[in-house]
Scaffold this motif. Sequence first.
Motif, short mmCIF file in Angstrom:
data_model
loop_
_atom_site.label_atom_id
_atom_site.label_comp_id
_atom_site.label_asym_id
_atom_site.label_seq_id
_atom_site.Cartn_x
_atom_site.Cartn_y
_atom_site.Cartn_z
N LEU A 124 0.85 -1.18 0.00
CA LEU A 124 0.00 0.00 0.00
C LEU A 124 0.89 1.24 0.00
O LEU A 124 1.39 1.65 1.05
CB LEU A 124 -0.90 0.02 1.24
CG LEU A 124 -2.14 -0.86 1.23
CD1 LEU A 124 -2.75 -0.91 2.62
CD2 LEU A 124 -3.15 -0.34 0.23
N TRP A 128 -2.76 5.43 -0.38
CA TRP A 128 -3.66 4.31 -0.67
C TRP A 128 -4.13 3.67 0.62
O TRP A 128 -3.46 3.74 1.65
CB TRP A 128 -2.96 3.28 -1.55
CG TRP A 128 -2.66 3.76 -2.92
CD1 TRP A 128 -1.59 4.51 -3.32
CD2 TRP A 128 -3.46 3.56 -4.10
NE1 TRP A 128 -1.67 4.79 -4.66
CE2 TRP A 128 -2.80 4.21 -5.17
CE3 TRP A 128 -4.65 2.88 -4.35
CZ2 TRP A 128 -3.30 4.21 -6.47
CZ3 TRP A 128 -5.15 2.88 -5.65
CH2 TRP A 128 -4.48 3.54 -6.68
N MET A 141 -7.64 -2.17 -3.04
CA MET A 141 -7.20 -0.90 -2.46
C MET A 141 -7.77 0.26 -3.27
O MET A 141 -8.12 0.11 -4.45
CB MET A 141 -5.67 -0.82 -2.40
CG MET A 141 -4.97 -0.70 -3.73
SD MET A 141 -3.15 -0.58 -3.57
CE MET A 141 -2.73 -2.30 -3.21
N THR A 142 -7.88 1.41 -2.62
CA THR A 142 -8.34 2.63 -3.26
C THR A 142 -7.46 3.79 -2.79
O THR A 142 -6.76 3.68 -1.78
CB THR A 142 -9.80 2.97 -2.90
OG1 THR A 142 -9.86 3.38 -1.52
CG2 THR A 142 -10.71 1.77 -3.10
N THR A 143 -7.50 4.89 -3.52
CA THR A 143 -6.85 6.09 -3.03
C THR A 143 -7.58 6.54 -1.77
O THR A 143 -8.78 6.35 -1.62
CB THR A 143 -6.87 7.20 -4.09
OG1 THR A 143 -8.18 7.27 -4.69
CG2 THR A 143 -5.85 6.93 -5.18
N ASP A 144 -6.82 7.12 -0.83
CA ASP A 144 -7.40 7.41 0.49
C ASP A 144 -8.06 8.77 0.59
O ASP A 144 -8.38 9.22 1.69
CB ASP A 144 -6.33 7.25 1.57
CG ASP A 144 -5.17 8.23 1.41
OD1 ASP A 144 -5.26 9.14 0.55
OD2 ASP A 144 -4.17 8.09 2.14
N PRO A 267 -3.61 9.60 -8.84
CA PRO A 267 -2.40 9.13 -8.15
C PRO A 267 -1.21 9.11 -9.10
O PRO A 267 -1.38 9.10 -10.33
CB PRO A 267 -2.79 7.71 -7.71
CG PRO A 267 -3.84 7.29 -8.67
CD PRO A 267 -4.60 8.54 -9.04
N ASP A 271 3.04 4.68 -9.21
CA ASP A 271 2.50 3.74 -8.23
C ASP A 271 2.12 2.41 -8.87
O ASP A 271 2.11 1.37 -8.20
CB ASP A 271 1.28 4.33 -7.52
CG ASP A 271 1.66 5.29 -6.40
OD1 ASP A 271 2.87 5.42 -6.14
OD2 ASP A 271 0.75 5.90 -5.80
#
Length: 299
Positions: A124, A128, A141-144, A267, A271
Amino acid sequence: MTPPPGWYPDPSAPHLERWWDGAAWTGHLRAPEAPGPPQPADRASGRARAVALTTAAVVLGAAIVTGVAVLGEDDDTGGPAAEALPTAVTSTAPAGTPTPTPSEPTGAAPDVVVDELNGITLPLPDGWTPPKNVAEDDVVMTTDDGTYDCPAGVGTCRHGLVLTSTVTENDEKSPRTLAEQDIPEAADAAYDRDSLDRRLYGGIESHRTVESGPVAVAGRAGYFVRWRVKTAQGPGGYVQSLAFRSSVGSEAPVIVRFVFDAGPDGPPLADMDRITKGIRSIGDADTGGGVGSSIGPED
């Protein structure tokens, strides 16, 4: 009620375990894990403590008010019985028992997400987070930074997603072929029409291949294809399909999809490479690879 996804005794081979995805059996098999150490003798079972506390509460309540308390018997077995598995799984674990799913990090460091079904962990990077309140299937997972209003004015979107899935619909084994077959579907699902047939970005106007090539993933030969997608509304984005074979169970091929918005709010494109390079087999920190690694011929 059907049980949550997990490993259960295989109906046709009880000496093995098969992955139940929450709706149907998959092609993944593994040997049962060794049982854990016995619990210390001075630790009473959770059920015994619960019964004792319930009984004490009933006695105290009877001394204050008039009433009748009826204590029910709880099923303490948990999980589906092996004999019930050949046609359907009909029982579940006791209420309140947490059950790990492929996208939930269980026992892993906070900077790693565990995909138990495919036998891998994914790093991560900063920015993320594991999925929370995500409707899409297979998201790991996703962007935070949460969600935003989609460019077309309907629905909510996220700036970045990573998804994993197992290839079970065909017998194709070539990572290159699998990645090239998956990328159009990945782009359409991300930027053309969603599962509700909505065009959140006004639809895809064009695409071009940014990069593609062989890649080592968790010590295995893989292949990736990356597209730049232009949409009718909004900045569009980047979509990547990464294919490789799992090192667990039946070693079915795995697809990892990357969906990154373009523009300043998306992002960093790097990444994609960071996550790819950091994929590991569960329990094996030495496996790795990444874009540009030397891997030899496809297996």
